[in-house]
Design a protein around this motif. Structure first.
Motif, PDB file in Angstrom:
ATOM      1  N   LEU A 102     -12.162   2.605 -13.595  1.00  0.00           N
ATOM      2  CA  LEU A 102     -11.419   1.765 -13.372  1.00  0.00           C
ATOM      3  C   LEU A 102     -11.403   1.062 -15.076  1.00  0.00           C
ATOM      4  O   LEU A 102     -10.205   0.677 -16.146  1.00  0.00           O
TER       5      LEU A 102
ATOM      6  N   GLN B  72       0.965  -0.959   0.075  1.00  0.00           N
ATOM      7  CA  GLN B  72       0.039   0.522   0.381  1.00  0.00           C
ATOM      8  C   GLN B  72       0.884   1.705  -0.361  1.00  0.00           C
ATOM      9  O   GLN B  72       0.703   2.696  -0.876  1.00  0.00           O
TER      10      GLN B  72
ATOM     11  N   GLN C  33      -4.888   6.195 -10.910  1.00  0.00           N
ATOM     12  CA  GLN C  33      -4.516   4.827 -10.550  1.00  0.00           C
ATOM     13  C   GLN C  33      -4.669   4.048 -11.286  1.00  0.00           C
ATOM     14  O   GLN C  33      -3.887   2.556 -11.370  1.00  0.00           O
TER      15      GLN C  33
ATOM     16  N   ASN D 125      -5.085  11.167  -4.114  1.00  0.00           N
ATOM     17  CA  ASN D 125      -5.134   9.995  -5.733  1.00  0.00           C
ATOM     18  C   ASN D 125      -5.577   8.811  -5.712  1.00  0.00           C
ATOM     19  O   ASN D 125      -5.934   7.954  -6.036  1.00  0.00           O
ATOM     20  N   THR D 126      -5.784   8.736  -3.916  1.00  0.00           N
ATOM     21  CA  THR D 126      -5.548   6.667  -3.545  1.00  0.00           C
ATOM     22  C   THR D 126      -7.175   7.066  -2.785  1.00  0.00           C
ATOM     23  O   THR D 126      -8.044   5.735  -2.586  1.00  0.00           O
TER      24      THR D 126
ATOM     25  N   LYS E 278      -8.424  11.591 -10.776  1.00  0.00           N
ATOM     26  CA  LYS E 278      -7.940  10.547  -9.422  1.00  0.00           C
ATOM     27  C   LYS E 278      -7.312   9.323  -9.949  1.00  0.00           C
ATOM     28  O   LYS E 278      -6.726   8.644  -9.501  1.00  0.00           O
ATOM     29  N   LEU E 279      -9.223   8.228 -10.595  1.00  0.00           N
ATOM     30  CA  LEU E 279      -9.017   7.265 -10.816  1.00  0.00           C
ATOM     31  C   LEU E 279      -7.843   6.878 -12.317  1.00  0.00           C
ATOM     32  O   LEU E 279      -7.458   5.942 -12.871  1.00  0.00           O
TER      33      LEU E 279
ATOM     34  N   THR F 273      -9.162   2.949  -2.275  1.00  0.00           N
ATOM     35  CA  THR F 273      -8.063   1.721  -2.896  1.00  0.00           C
ATOM     36  C   THR F 273      -7.628   1.569  -2.035  1.00  0.00           C
ATOM     37  O   THR F 273      -6.639   1.873  -1.670  1.00  0.00           O
TER      38      THR F 273
ATOM     39  N   VAL G 143       1.266   7.366  -6.526  1.00  0.00           N
ATOM     40  CA  VAL G 143      -0.146   8.468  -7.015  1.00  0.00           C
ATOM     41  C   VAL G 143      -0.016   9.068  -6.445  1.00  0.00           C
ATOM     42  O   VAL G 143      -0.995   9.764  -6.475  1.00  0.00           O
TER      43      VAL G 143
ATOM     44  N   TYR H 217      -0.880   2.990 -12.633  1.00  0.00           N
ATOM     45  CA  TYR H 217       0.084   2.942 -11.756  1.00  0.00           C
ATOM     46  C   TYR H 217      -0.617   1.014 -12.322  1.00  0.00           C
ATOM     47  O   TYR H 217       0.401   0.880 -11.993  1.00  0.00           O
ATOM     48  N   PHE H 218      -1.877   1.045 -12.088  1.00  0.00           N
ATOM     49  CA  PHE H 218      -2.202  -1.047 -12.011  1.00  0.00           C
ATOM     50  C   PHE H 218      -1.758  -1.327 -13.983  1.00  0.00           C
ATOM     51  O   PHE H 218      -1.675  -2.323 -13.699  1.00  0.00           O
TER      52      PHE H 218
ATOM     53  N   PHE I 284       1.651   2.265  -3.588  1.00  0.00           N
ATOM     54  CA  PHE I 284       0.959   2.528  -4.166  1.00  0.00           C
ATOM     55  C   PHE I 284       0.979   4.203  -4.122  1.00  0.00           C
ATOM     56  O   PHE I 284       1.038   4.891  -4.887  1.00  0.00           O
TER      57      PHE I 284
END
Length: 171
Positions: free
Chosen positions: A129, A53, A87, A64-65, A83-84, A167, A60, A90-91, A56
């Protein structure tokens, strides 16, 4: 006579060997220089590892989490979508990571209503997402309703912080 010659030869050899004995030098030479460079020891990576976590959050940004919602709402607005998207980047970079989106509500309303609202909020973030390319099988959703507030208090400031979808990285 042979004994005299043998004795003279032995005596001469001993004197010759004694004359060849080395004396210790007054100044020692410098030690030899090692021309081979030592092998560097690998240093472990610093900071949190991928799949945590903290990694992450560092990647971001803490802002932004979490996606925040208006009262009784679960729609994704322009700020939420930005924000999404961060994310999702990152993912996309770490395709082996799975994560959970936790839906939350403020303290107002019944337990059942808030659990349903938290579920709609987490699903709204998940659906966004998925719509921008993150596989749905990597995303788990859960609703905590009003059971896990981040801000205690019965005022608009506390309620606004508790109406959220957060998230959380699982790996």
């Amino acid at each position: 006579m042979n004994t005299r010659i043998a004795t003279s030869l032995i005596l001469a050899s001993t004197i010759a060997l004694a004359a060849c004995s080395k004396k210790a030098p007054e100044v020692l030479p410098p030690p030899p220089v090692d021309t081979v460079a030592p092998t560097p020891t690998p240093t472990p990576p610093s900071g949190p590892g991928v799949g945590t976590q903290q990694h992450f959050v560092n990647a971001v940004g803490v802002a932004n989490t979490v996606v925040y919602f208006d009262t009784d709402r679960y729609n994704i607005d322009a700020e939420d979508s930005a924000k999404l998207q961060v994310q999702a980047q990152y993912f996309s970079q770490y395709p082996n990571l799975n994560f959970t989106i936790e839906g939350h509500a403020d303290e107002r309303g019944t337990r059942e209503y808030n659990l349903a609202l938290g579920e709609r909020r987490s699903n709204a973030a998940k659906n966004y997402l998925v719509s921008i390319g993150i596989p749905a099988n990597r995303i788990r959703t859960v609703s905590y309703g009003k059971e896990r507030p981040v801000a205690l208090g019965s005022n608009e400031a506390a309620w606004a912080q508790n109406r959220r979808a957060a998230t959380i990285v699982l790996n």
